[in-house]
Write a protein that holds these residues in place. Structure first.
Motif, mmCIF file in Angstrom:
data_model
loop_
_atom_site.group_PDB
_atom_site.id
_atom_site.type_symbol
_atom_site.label_atom_id
_atom_site.label_comp_id
_atom_site.label_asym_id
_atom_site.label_seq_id
_atom_site.Cartn_x
_atom_site.Cartn_y
_atom_site.Cartn_z
ATOM 1 N N ASP A 214 0.812 -1.219 0.000
ATOM 2 C CA ASP A 214 0.000 0.000 0.000
ATOM 3 C C ASP A 214 0.850 1.276 0.000
ATOM 4 O O ASP A 214 0.329 2.368 -0.259
ATOM 5 N N LEU A 215 2.124 1.140 0.302
ATOM 6 C CA LEU A 215 2.967 2.332 0.469
ATOM 7 C C LEU A 215 3.005 3.251 -0.755
ATOM 8 O O LEU A 215 3.015 4.480 -0.582
ATOM 9 N N PRO A 216 3.049 2.729 -1.986
ATOM 10 C CA PRO A 216 3.077 3.661 -3.120
ATOM 11 C C PRO A 216 1.902 4.634 -3.150
ATOM 12 O O PRO A 216 2.068 5.798 -3.529
ATOM 13 N N MET A 217 0.710 4.186 -2.738
ATOM 14 C CA MET A 217 -0.416 5.132 -2.754
ATOM 15 C C MET A 217 -0.443 5.988 -1.484
ATOM 16 O O MET A 217 -0.883 7.134 -1.517
ATOM 17 N N LEU A 218 0.056 5.445 -0.372
ATOM 18 C CA LEU A 218 0.137 6.258 0.838
ATOM 19 C C LEU A 218 1.132 7.399 0.648
ATOM 20 O O LEU A 218 0.914 8.518 1.143
ATOM 21 N N ASP A 219 2.211 7.122 -0.057
ATOM 22 C CA ASP A 219 3.235 8.144 -0.288
ATOM 23 C C ASP A 219 2.817 9.148 -1.358
ATOM 24 O O ASP A 219 3.232 10.312 -1.331
ATOM 25 N N ALA A 220 1.997 8.702 -2.325
ATOM 26 C CA ALA A 220 1.611 9.576 -3.433
ATOM 27 C C ALA A 220 0.513 10.565 -3.036
ATOM 28 O O ALA A 220 0.395 11.642 -3.620
ATOM 29 N N TYR A 221 -0.286 10.200 -2.035
ATOM 30 C CA TYR A 221 -1.428 11.033 -1.644
ATOM 31 C C TYR A 221 -1.393 11.284 -0.129
ATOM 32 O O TYR A 221 -0.344 11.134 0.490
#
Length: 259
Positions: A214-221
């Motif tokens: 999930d980290l890529p979307m947590l970091d992107a938004y």
């Protein structure tokens, strides 16, 4: 101002056999208020369709295969990324030699399960589809592999090995009880970005999850996570909530205060 909430499914929205009624009610309130709800999952659409039916909820957009496939509200396929077939077969034969309970082979929507260790074969890995692994391979397209490994240390070790061997064509992501292997360049953050663009949605974007994939979307938004997530995941989150329902309640109340 309208908002967008993107949520992981297993371990975030669904933490037991079914999604909690409170979370489902809050999703309905969120959508009734005109906000968008996007499901972003490592699952195939085959198994996620069943989850939507059982729990009676309808995201405004669905991102499956860890960002590798996109579906609209009606379940119509919008886009699927595939692993180049020849390389996918090399990876598949390598995976069958690893110490895992089972392998899932996904052709875009449908999945098939190959059992490698019956003794440790988990319930989640039993969610097979209408095709065998051989039939999936005969289609000539592979969109994702899922490798079920119970031991967390071993999961991290094998994910690194996959990255070293095949990192030019795939990206492995650590999940709660497995490794999700998707085409190079795919992740939940990129898949979510495409979904938002296709929806032509505007507003603040919040993403909530519980694990490493999930980290890529947590970091992107604007990153959020559930309270039972590891500290390594919480370090990427601006907010920590008990669950999706609590996150929605907070965001709706926050908006009311601004009026």
């Amino acid at each position: 101002m309208k908002m967008i909430l993107a949520s992981d499914y297993d371990g975030t929205l669904r933490v037991s056999k079914r999604v909690e009624p409170y979370d489902l009610e809050m999703i309905r309130r969120w959508q009734q208020a005109g906000h968008r709800f996007i499901a972003v999952t490592g699952r195939s659409m085959q198994t996620f369709e069943k989850e939507m039916e059982i729990n009676a909820f309808h995201p405004d957009f669905i991102v499956t295969n860890n960002g590798g496939a996109l579906y609209d509200r009606d379940g119509c396929q919008v886009k699927v990324n595939e692993i180049p077939f020849e390389q996918a077969m090399r990876i598949y034969h390598y995976l069958t030699q690893l110490p895992c309970s089972s392998i899932v082979v996904n052709e875009g929507k449908y999945r098939a399960v190959q059992v490698l260790d019956e003794a440790s074969y988990d319930a989640k890995g039993r969610e097979a589809g209408p095709y065998s692994v051989e039939e999936i391979i005969a289609k000539g397209r592979i969109a994702q592999f899922v490798l079920f490994i119970g031991d967390e240390t071993l999961r991290h070790q094998i994910a690194k090995e996959i990255e070293m061997r095949f990192g030019d064509v795939v990206q492995p992501f650590i999940n709660v009880d497995c490794i999700d292997i998707v085409p190079k360049g795919c992740d939940k953050g990129k898949g979510l970005k495409q979904a938002i663009a296709l929806l032509k949605a505007e507003g603040e974007v919040y993403a909530i999850g519980d694990s490493y994939n999930d980290l890529p979307m947590l970091d992107a938004y604007i990153g959020c996570c559930v309270a039972h997530a590891d500290d390594a995941i919480k370090a990427h989150a601006a907010y920590v909530f008990a669950g999706v329902g609590e996150a929605i309640a907070y965001l709706l109340a926050k908006q009311e205060e601004k009026k």
